[in-house]
Scaffold this motif. Structure first.
Motif, short mmCIF file in Angstrom:
data_model
loop_
_atom_site.label_atom_id
_atom_site.label_comp_id
_atom_site.label_asym_id
_atom_site.label_seq_id
_atom_site.Cartn_x
_atom_site.Cartn_y
_atom_site.Cartn_z
N ILE A 36 0.84 -1.21 0.00
CA ILE A 36 0.00 0.00 0.00
C ILE A 36 0.87 1.26 0.00
CG2 ILE A 36 -1.65 1.36 1.35
CD1 ILE A 36 -2.71 -1.43 2.38
N ALA A 37 1.84 1.31 0.90
CA ALA A 37 2.66 2.52 1.06
C ALA A 37 3.54 2.79 -0.15
CB ALA A 37 3.53 2.40 2.31
N ALA A 38 4.09 1.75 -0.74
CA ALA A 38 5.06 1.94 -1.82
C ALA A 38 4.41 2.14 -3.17
CB ALA A 38 6.02 0.76 -1.88
N ALA A 39 3.31 1.43 -3.42
CA ALA A 39 2.76 1.46 -4.78
C ALA A 39 1.24 1.52 -4.83
CB ALA A 39 3.24 0.22 -5.53
N ASN A 40 0.59 1.64 -3.68
CA ASN A 40 -0.87 1.60 -3.62
C ASN A 40 -1.41 0.38 -4.38
OD1 ASN A 40 -3.27 2.63 -2.55
ND2 ASN A 40 -3.76 3.67 -4.47
N ASP A 41 -0.70 -0.74 -4.24
CA ASP A 41 -1.05 -1.99 -4.92
C ASP A 41 -2.04 -2.75 -4.04
OD1 ASP A 41 -1.20 -4.47 -6.15
OD2 ASP A 41 0.95 -4.54 -6.62
N LEU A 42 -3.31 -2.42 -4.18
CA LEU A 42 -4.34 -3.02 -3.34
C LEU A 42 -4.49 -4.52 -3.56
CD1 LEU A 42 -7.07 -0.23 -3.32
CD2 LEU A 42 -5.30 -0.69 -1.63
N TRP A 88 -9.82 -2.51 5.33
CA TRP A 88 -9.55 -1.25 4.63
C TRP A 88 -9.37 -1.51 3.13
CZ3 TRP A 88 -5.58 0.65 1.65
CH2 TRP A 88 -5.57 2.03 1.43
N CYS A 89 -8.54 -2.50 2.79
CA CYS A 89 -8.30 -2.84 1.38
C CYS A 89 -9.60 -3.24 0.68
CB CYS A 89 -7.32 -4.02 1.25
SG CYS A 89 -5.61 -3.58 1.37
N LEU A 90 -10.36 -4.10 1.33
CA LEU A 90 -11.61 -4.56 0.73
C LEU A 90 -12.56 -3.39 0.49
CD1 LEU A 90 -12.06 -7.81 2.83
CD2 LEU A 90 -11.56 -7.69 0.36
N GLU A 91 -12.66 -2.50 1.46
CA GLU A 91 -13.53 -1.33 1.30
C GLU A 91 -13.05 -0.46 0.13
OE1 GLU A 91 -16.79 1.00 1.90
OE2 GLU A 91 -16.38 -0.89 2.91
N LYS A 92 -11.74 -0.23 0.05
CA LYS A 92 -11.17 0.58 -1.03
C LYS A 92 -11.40 -0.08 -2.39
CE LYS A 92 -9.04 4.21 0.68
NZ LYS A 92 -9.29 5.54 0.16
N MET A 93 -11.49 -1.41 -2.42
CA MET A 93 -11.68 -2.15 -3.66
C MET A 93 -13.16 -2.33 -4.00
SD MET A 93 -8.70 -5.02 -3.14
CE MET A 93 -8.63 -5.65 -4.82
N GLY A 94 -14.04 -1.71 -3.20
CA GLY A 94 -15.47 -1.79 -3.46
C GLY A 94 -16.12 -3.09 -2.99
N LYS A 95 -15.47 -3.78 -2.08
CA LYS A 95 -15.98 -5.04 -1.56
C LYS A 95 -16.46 -4.84 -0.12
CE LYS A 95 -12.99 -7.67 -4.63
NZ LYS A 95 -14.04 -8.06 -5.55
N SER A 96 -17.48 -3.99 0.02
CA SER A 96 -17.96 -3.59 1.34
C SER A 96 -18.51 -4.75 2.16
CB SER A 96 -19.03 -2.51 1.21
OG SER A 96 -18.46 -1.35 0.65
N LYS A 97 -19.20 -5.66 1.52
CA LYS A 97 -19.77 -6.78 2.26
C LYS A 97 -18.65 -7.63 2.87
CE LYS A 97 -22.89 -10.67 1.97
NZ LYS A 97 -23.69 -11.56 1.17
N MET A 98 -17.60 -7.87 2.11
CA MET A 98 -16.47 -8.64 2.63
C MET A 98 -15.78 -7.88 3.77
SD MET A 98 -14.97 -10.19 -0.93
CE MET A 98 -13.70 -11.21 -0.18
N ALA A 99 -15.63 -6.56 3.61
CA ALA A 99 -15.04 -5.74 4.67
C ALA A 99 -15.86 -5.85 5.95
CB ALA A 99 -14.92 -4.29 4.22
N ASP A 100 -17.19 -5.80 5.80
CA ASP A 100 -18.07 -5.92 6.97
C ASP A 100 -17.92 -7.28 7.66
OD1 ASP A 100 -19.10 -3.38 6.60
OD2 ASP A 100 -20.89 -4.07 5.53
N GLU A 101 -17.73 -8.33 6.87
CA GLU A 101 -17.55 -9.67 7.45
C GLU A 101 -16.28 -9.73 8.31
OE1 GLU A 101 -17.67 -12.38 4.14
OE2 GLU A 101 -19.78 -11.93 3.73
N VAL A 102 -15.20 -9.14 7.80
CA VAL A 102 -13.95 -9.13 8.55
C VAL A 102 -14.13 -8.34 9.84
CG1 VAL A 102 -11.54 -8.34 8.53
CG2 VAL A 102 -12.50 -9.45 6.51
N VAL A 103 -14.71 -7.16 9.75
CA VAL A 103 -14.92 -6.32 10.94
C VAL A 103 -15.81 -7.04 11.95
CG1 VAL A 103 -15.91 -4.15 11.79
CG2 VAL A 103 -14.47 -4.16 9.74
N SER A 104 -16.82 -7.73 11.46
CA SER A 104 -17.72 -8.47 12.35
C SER A 104 -16.97 -9.52 13.16
CB SER A 104 -18.84 -9.12 11.53
OG SER A 104 -19.66 -9.91 12.34
N VAL A 105 -16.08 -10.26 12.52
CA VAL A 105 -15.31 -11.27 13.24
C VAL A 105 -14.37 -10.60 14.24
CG1 VAL A 105 -13.54 -13.07 12.99
CG2 VAL A 105 -15.47 -12.99 11.41
N LEU A 106 -13.70 -9.53 13.82
CA LEU A 106 -12.80 -8.82 14.73
C LEU A 106 -13.54 -8.36 15.99
CD1 LEU A 106 -10.73 -6.64 12.24
CD2 LEU A 106 -9.89 -8.58 13.59
N ARG A 107 -14.72 -7.81 15.79
CA ARG A 107 -15.50 -7.29 16.93
C ARG A 107 -16.08 -8.41 17.78
NH1 ARG A 107 -18.85 -2.12 15.99
NH2 ARG A 107 -18.36 -1.96 18.18
#
Length: 134
Positions: A36-42, A88-107
């Motif tokens: 991410i930092a070097a090339a924004n290679d999501l 964060w990556c998933l959200e930036k890539m337009g994969k909001s449902k997958m991002a929500d699944e990860v956050v749900s497990v973390l919480r």
């Protein structure tokens, strides 16, 4: 190397490290952060962070999915940070449902969300505007 932004050297060293130990969660976390930092290679970041995430899930399942997995235990931090970065990556890539699944497990595993995944997703979605609950 990362602190002085020598990303190419750091990436080479991480590749070498991972060639000997492919299941090193913290190395995948760092490789994802560098992507991410070097090339924004999501896609590359998602690959490393997703692999780290899957390693942690596999270990959690192998232990019969204990209810509490505290972030403040040093052995868990890289996995939680990988999950937050993956969301964060998933959200930036337009994969909001997958991002929500990860956050749900973390919480679920640490309701205090010390990695700040839920707040970070809320901020990405709101563009920095305050979130109001009705």
């Amino acid at each position: 190397m990362i602190a002085v932004e020598e990303y190419e050297i750091a990436s080479d060293e991480l590749r070498w490290l991972l060639s000997g130990c492919a299941e090193f969660v913290e190395a995948h976390l760092l490789a994802g952060q560098i992507a991410i930092a070097a090339a924004n290679d999501l896609p590359l970041a998602r690959g490393h962070l997703g692999y780290a995430w899957q390693l942690g899930l596999k270990a959690w399942r192998r232990e019969d999915q204990p209810a509490g997995v505290p972030y403040d235990h040093p052995a868990n931090r890289s996995w939680f940070d990988s999950g937050a970065a993956l969301a964060w990556c998933l959200e930036k890539m337009g994969k909001s449902k997958m991002a929500d699944e990860v956050v749900s497990v973390l919480r679920k595993l640490d309701p205090t969300d010390p990695a700040g995944a839920a707040a970070m997703i809320d901020e990405l979605r709101s563009g920095g505007l305050p979130m109001l609950e009705l």
